[in-house]
Design a protein around this motif. Structure first.
Motif, PDB file in Angstrom:
ATOM      1  N   ARG A 168       8.334 -56.079 -37.445  1.00  0.00           N
ATOM      2  CA  ARG A 168       9.475 -55.671 -36.619  1.00  0.00           C
ATOM      3  C   ARG A 168      10.462 -54.834 -37.422  1.00  0.00           C
ATOM      4  N   LEU A 169      10.775 -55.281 -38.623  1.00  0.00           N
ATOM      5  CA  LEU A 169      11.744 -54.553 -39.435  1.00  0.00           C
ATOM      6  C   LEU A 169      11.199 -53.209 -39.889  1.00  0.00           C
ATOM      7  N   ALA A 170       9.894 -53.144 -40.165  1.00  0.00           N
ATOM      8  CA  ALA A 170       9.302 -51.893 -40.652  1.00  0.00           C
ATOM      9  C   ALA A 170       9.347 -50.792 -39.612  1.00  0.00           C
ATOM     10  N   GLY A 171       9.569 -51.133 -38.358  1.00  0.00           N
ATOM     11  CA  GLY A 171       9.675 -50.113 -37.319  1.00  0.00           C
ATOM     12  C   GLY A 171      11.057 -49.526 -37.165  1.00  0.00           C
ATOM     13  N   LEU A 172      12.009 -49.980 -38.000  1.00  0.00           N
ATOM     14  CA  LEU A 172      13.393 -49.527 -37.868  1.00  0.00           C
ATOM     15  C   LEU A 172      13.820 -48.729 -39.096  1.00  0.00           C
ATOM     16  N   ASP A 173      14.512 -47.613 -38.869  1.00  0.00           N
ATOM     17  CA  ASP A 173      15.148 -46.871 -39.960  1.00  0.00           C
ATOM     18  C   ASP A 173      16.414 -47.610 -40.345  1.00  0.00           C
ATOM     19  N   ARG A 174      16.411 -48.192 -41.538  1.00  0.00           N
ATOM     20  CA  ARG A 174      17.477 -49.114 -41.922  1.00  0.00           C
ATOM     21  C   ARG A 174      18.391 -48.479 -42.980  1.00  0.00           C
ATOM     22  N   TYR A 175      18.931 -47.304 -42.666  1.00  0.00           N
ATOM     23  CA  TYR A 175      19.906 -46.701 -43.573  1.00  0.00           C
ATOM     24  C   TYR A 175      21.125 -47.620 -43.673  1.00  0.00           C
ATOM     25  N   GLN A 176      21.885 -47.516 -44.756  1.00  0.00           N
ATOM     26  CA  GLN A 176      22.882 -48.537 -45.096  1.00  0.00           C
ATOM     27  C   GLN A 176      23.976 -48.736 -44.060  1.00  0.00           C
ATOM     28  N   ALA A 177      24.270 -47.729 -43.279  1.00  0.00           N
ATOM     29  CA  ALA A 177      25.203 -47.883 -42.162  1.00  0.00           C
ATOM     30  C   ALA A 177      24.659 -47.021 -41.027  1.00  0.00           C
ATOM     31  N   SER A 178      23.823 -47.609 -40.206  1.00  0.00           N
ATOM     32  CA  SER A 178      23.103 -46.858 -39.180  1.00  0.00           C
ATOM     33  C   SER A 178      22.832 -47.745 -37.981  1.00  0.00           C
ATOM     34  N   THR A 179      22.493 -47.129 -36.861  1.00  0.00           N
ATOM     35  CA  THR A 179      22.150 -47.917 -35.683  1.00  0.00           C
ATOM     36  C   THR A 179      20.875 -48.720 -35.927  1.00  0.00           C
ATOM     37  N   GLY A 201       8.970 -15.922 -45.634  1.00  0.00           N
ATOM     38  CA  GLY A 201       9.032 -16.793 -44.464  1.00  0.00           C
ATOM     39  C   GLY A 201      10.441 -17.250 -44.145  1.00  0.00           C
ATOM     40  N   GLN A 202      10.520 -18.008 -43.059  1.00  0.00           N
ATOM     41  CA  GLN A 202      11.815 -18.518 -42.646  1.00  0.00           C
ATOM     42  C   GLN A 202      11.689 -19.973 -42.210  1.00  0.00           C
ATOM     43  N   ALA A 203      12.845 -20.640 -42.133  1.00  0.00           N
ATOM     44  CA  ALA A 203      12.905 -22.040 -41.742  1.00  0.00           C
ATOM     45  C   ALA A 203      13.805 -22.192 -40.536  1.00  0.00           C
ATOM     46  N   THR A 204      13.357 -22.997 -39.596  1.00  0.00           N
ATOM     47  CA  THR A 204      14.179 -23.392 -38.459  1.00  0.00           C
ATOM     48  C   THR A 204      14.434 -24.886 -38.571  1.00  0.00           C
ATOM     49  N   VAL A 205      15.698 -25.261 -38.581  1.00  0.00           N
ATOM     50  CA  VAL A 205      16.071 -26.653 -38.821  1.00  0.00           C
ATOM     51  C   VAL A 205      17.031 -27.116 -37.738  1.00  0.00           C
ATOM     52  N   ARG A 206      16.807 -28.357 -37.302  1.00  0.00           N
ATOM     53  CA  ARG A 206      17.766 -29.001 -36.385  1.00  0.00           C
ATOM     54  C   ARG A 206      17.937 -30.443 -36.828  1.00  0.00           C
ATOM     55  N   ILE A 207      19.164 -30.804 -37.208  1.00  0.00           N
ATOM     56  CA  ILE A 207      19.489 -32.175 -37.579  1.00  0.00           C
ATOM     57  C   ILE A 207      20.720 -32.609 -36.795  1.00  0.00           C
ATOM     58  N   VAL A 208      20.566 -33.679 -36.044  1.00  0.00           N
ATOM     59  CA  VAL A 208      21.667 -34.251 -35.274  1.00  0.00           C
ATOM     60  C   VAL A 208      21.956 -35.634 -35.842  1.00  0.00           C
ATOM     61  N   VAL A 209      23.209 -35.874 -36.227  1.00  0.00           N
ATOM     62  CA  VAL A 209      23.585 -37.115 -36.909  1.00  0.00           C
ATOM     63  C   VAL A 209      24.576 -37.900 -36.065  1.00  0.00           C
ATOM     64  N   ASP A 210      24.310 -39.196 -35.929  1.00  0.00           N
ATOM     65  CA  ASP A 210      25.219 -40.142 -35.278  1.00  0.00           C
ATOM     66  C   ASP A 210      26.002 -40.849 -36.382  1.00  0.00           C
ATOM     67  N   ARG A 211      27.333 -40.876 -36.258  1.00  0.00           N
ATOM     68  CA  ARG A 211      28.172 -41.502 -37.283  1.00  0.00           C
ATOM     69  C   ARG A 211      29.035 -42.627 -36.710  1.00  0.00           C
ATOM     70  N   THR A 212      28.489 -43.375 -35.757  1.00  0.00           N
ATOM     71  CA  THR A 212      29.275 -44.432 -35.113  1.00  0.00           C
ATOM     72  C   THR A 212      29.042 -45.814 -35.711  1.00  0.00           C
ATOM     73  N   ALA A 213      27.960 -46.006 -36.461  1.00  0.00           N
ATOM     74  CA  ALA A 213      27.610 -47.352 -36.930  1.00  0.00           C
ATOM     75  C   ALA A 213      28.519 -47.802 -38.071  1.00  0.00           C
ATOM     76  N   ARG A 214      28.684 -49.109 -38.184  1.00  0.00           N
ATOM     77  CA  ARG A 214      29.375 -49.714 -39.310  1.00  0.00           C
ATOM     78  C   ARG A 214      28.345 -50.377 -40.230  1.00  0.00           C
ATOM     79  N   MET A 215      28.821 -51.085 -41.257  1.00  0.00           N
ATOM     80  CA  MET A 215      27.921 -51.728 -42.208  1.00  0.00           C
ATOM     81  C   MET A 215      27.836 -53.226 -41.909  1.00  0.00           C
ATOM     82  N   PRO A 216      26.671 -53.713 -41.442  1.00  0.00           N
ATOM     83  CA  PRO A 216      26.559 -55.133 -41.111  1.00  0.00           C
ATOM     84  C   PRO A 216      26.055 -55.975 -42.286  1.00  0.00           C
ATOM     85  N   VAL A 217      26.537 -57.201 -42.370  1.00  0.00           N
ATOM     86  CA  VAL A 217      26.017 -58.202 -43.294  1.00  0.00           C
ATOM     87  C   VAL A 217      25.808 -59.490 -42.503  1.00  0.00           C
ATOM     88  N   VAL A 218      24.589 -59.995 -42.530  1.00  0.00           N
ATOM     89  CA  VAL A 218      24.245 -61.225 -41.822  1.00  0.00           C
ATOM     90  C   VAL A 218      24.327 -62.394 -42.800  1.00  0.00           C
TER      91      VAL A 218
END
Length: 600
Positions: free
Chosen positions: A25-36, A208-225
């Motif tokens: 279950r955990l391996a299916g989640l991107d667990r950046y340090q403060a992320s959704t 050559g050339q590069a086409t890049v699109r990065i959309v970032v969400d910055r709403t998450a806080r840092m959780p500690v269980v």
């Protein structure tokens, strides 16, 4: 040594299928340090902790604004990649296309967002004739490891880079590795496999050339269980168990395995306590799951005027299939700043676990001196100084790569690590000093330490060998005194004009390095990039700067602790760096006062 009944109980008690399901279950989640993704992972862990029978289960939310909230430790920056797309093309059309949702580890952590709709940029080589301004730069491995790369790209106005620098190889199969940028960077980056990199380099040479699109969400806080298994004596100092919850998906062994083993140990101890076999521990056992280093820093900061744990177990990368991942099970000892029964207890338990699960396949375990590359390092600081032992597999060949998938997790190793964790914390939570319930194991450990020191000393000769033997003899004498309740001789902390720690809170080597002048910082970073063990040497030097000795004595004491002579220009560089940073001073009158104290 005969079987240990507590170890055998937990070997039979642990629910391996549940731990493996948690890893999946955990391996299916991107667990950046403060992320959704980390927020969802925290919910998974809190639910499992409730089911395990822990009380006071909660998810504390901390800031994710990059500011220094916990001494010198800065909060993570909220960062969730909603989209991360890369398309490299040349005269013949598209040649490389990456979508982070389909290719884990593709986008570098903390990559800057692109303008709405994405951006198109020339694809150029770092050492080519084309200017880097406004370009996506193709960077080979040697340049990627160069500490001056990022400032150079920023100064040149590049939008970012692609590289296969951190890629890993698995017998001919290549996997993209992790890139982590500074949280405040203006750059973006993508991690390539070597075949993708070769195509990217060809495209750059062809204009050559590069086409890049990065959309970032910055709403998450840092959780500690956190959660608690109460002990019989609420006034006794607790035992803590830590397991970091972060890292991009899949990161199955690092560290979904440690999180799952901690949950499995909690469930096993809880079931044993409810059934009345073994007896409920005297001390409370408290679990913490959060971002690596920062979660523990936040917790310790909240406890800075309260009670600290009697002992700590950190679980980091505990599930590795040894044959595939290439690493034995390792018990990492706390630093020998003061005597403790904890290392002997931990090694006794792990030895009993392996003896009870021998399969003849060559799986092994070993013990090492303190390195400090995970959460247990915060407890090593002289201001905290609580014995924290780590269970881990540090040499995993798939670490920090997209190949760290659940198929690399061994059910047998998860059974071993979960049972060892449960048995260790159960025994450590008994009455008396953690480890005093197994006096024979402690005596055998002390004798083995002296024998090992004699062998190492014989290889290197005197006078260094004599110093090592004396160092180990004094430490084991202190351990013996603890075991029998005798007074332990305190080390001499008189002001002798020596090197003295001058920071507040747990040692934070990242902040210490940021305080260095540019040239020294680059030199230290280069040494560590070449050989990560120098980071451990730097940590060990710093925590032994107690004012009682000069730089020669500090290096000698550190060498005894690490069980190997230390000399040469890199050692001199590291001592100089501690002084240049101001985190260690020369001739101070005393060590900094502890930031936390024990009550009761």
């Amino acid at each position: 040594m005969g079987p240990d009944p507590i170890v055998n109980h937990y070997l039979a008690e642990v629910a391996v299928d549940e731990t493996l399901s948690c890893v999946e279950r955990l391996a299916g989640l991107d667990r950046y340090q403060a992320s959704t993704g980390l927020t969802r992972a925290a919910d998974v862990v809190a639910d499992a902790a409730d089911r395990a029978g822990l009380t006071e289960v909660q998810i504390r939310q901390y800031p994710a604004d990059g500011a220094a909230h916990w001494w010198s430790f800065r909060a993570p920056v909220s960062w969730t990649p909603r989209e991360a797309l890369l398309r490299l093309s040349g005269p013949g059309g598209a040649a490389v296309e990456l979508d982070h949702h389909r290719s884990p580890f593709a986008v570098a952590t903390y990559s800057s967002a692109t303008p709405a709709g994405g951006t198109t940029a020339p694809l150029v080589e770092l050492h080519g004739a084309t200017p880097l301004g406004g370009a996506l730069v193709v960077v080979d491995r040697p340049d990627y490891l160069d500490g001056s790369l990022l400032p150079r790209l920023v100064a040149a106005g590049a939008i970012g880079f692609v590289t296969d620098g951190p890629a890993r190889d698995d017998g001919g199969t290549t996997w993209r590795g992790r890139i982590e940028l500074p949280p405040d960077t203006s750059l973006l980056a993508f991690s390539l496999t070597p075949p993708e990199f070769r195509v990217a380099a060809e495209l750059a040479r062809a204009g050559g050339q590069a086409t890049v699109r990065i959309v970032v969400d910055r709403t998450a806080r840092m959780p500690v269980v956190s959660g608690l298994l109460p002990g019989m004596d609420p006034q006794a100092d607790e035992i803590w168990v830590t397991a970091h919850l972060c890292h991009p998906r899949p990161s199955a062994n690092d560290n979904a395995s440690g999180v799952a083993a901690a949950l499995g140990a909690a469930a096993a101890i809880g079931r044993a306590g409810r059934s009345g076999r073994p007896d409920r521990p005297a001390r409370g056992i408290r679990w913490f799951w959060g971002p690596e280093f920062l979660g523990v820093a936040a917790v310790l900061h909240e406890h800075r005027d309260g009670r600290l744990p009697a002992a700590v177990l950190n679980l980091d990368m505990v599930g590795e299939d040894q044959a595939r991942c290439g690493s034995p099970f390792v018990v990492e000892r706390p630093p020998d700043l003061r005597p403790s029964l904890v290392p002997a207890l931990a090694e006794h338990v792990v030895d009993a676990v392996f003896a009870g699960t021998s399969t003849g396949t060559g799986d092994t375990w070993t013990a090492v001196e303190f390195d400090g590359f995970s959460d247990h390092a915060l407890f090593a600081d002289p201001s905290i100084q609580r014995p924290a032992v780590q269970f881990c597999h540090p040499a995993d060949r798939f670490n920090h790569s997209a190949a760290d998938t659940p198929d690399k997790v061994s059910p047998l190793e998860m059974r071993r690590s979960t049972a060892a964790a449960a048995a260790f914390v159960h025994l450590a939570a008994g009455p008396g000093e953690p480890g005093s319930a197994r006096p024979g194991a402690v005596r055998r450990w002390c004798a083995a330490q002296q024998e090992a020191a004699a062998r190492i000393a014989a290889r290197h000769g005197d006078p260094w060998g004599y110093g090592l033997r004396d160092h180990v003899a004094r430490y084991t004498a202190g351990v013996g005194a603890l075991l029998y309740g005798a007074p332990v001789a305190a080390p001499d902390r008189r002001d002798l004009g020596g090197l003295t720690a001058a920071w507040e809170g747990p040692l934070n080597l990242r902040a210490m390095q940021q305080a260095l002048p540019g040239g020294t910082r680059a030199a230290v970073a280069g040494a560590i990039a070449t050989d990560k063990s120098w980071l451990s040497v730097l940590f060990n030097l710093a925590i032994r700067a107690d004012g009682s000795t000069d730089r020669h004595g500090l290096v000698a004491t550190t060498s005894y602790a690490l069980r190997r002579p230390l000399a040469g220009p890199v050692v001199d560089l590291l001592v100089d760096a501690l002084l240049e940073s101001g985190w260690v001073t020369e001739g101070a009158t005393q060590c900094p006062s502890p930031t936390t104290r024990t009550a009761g």
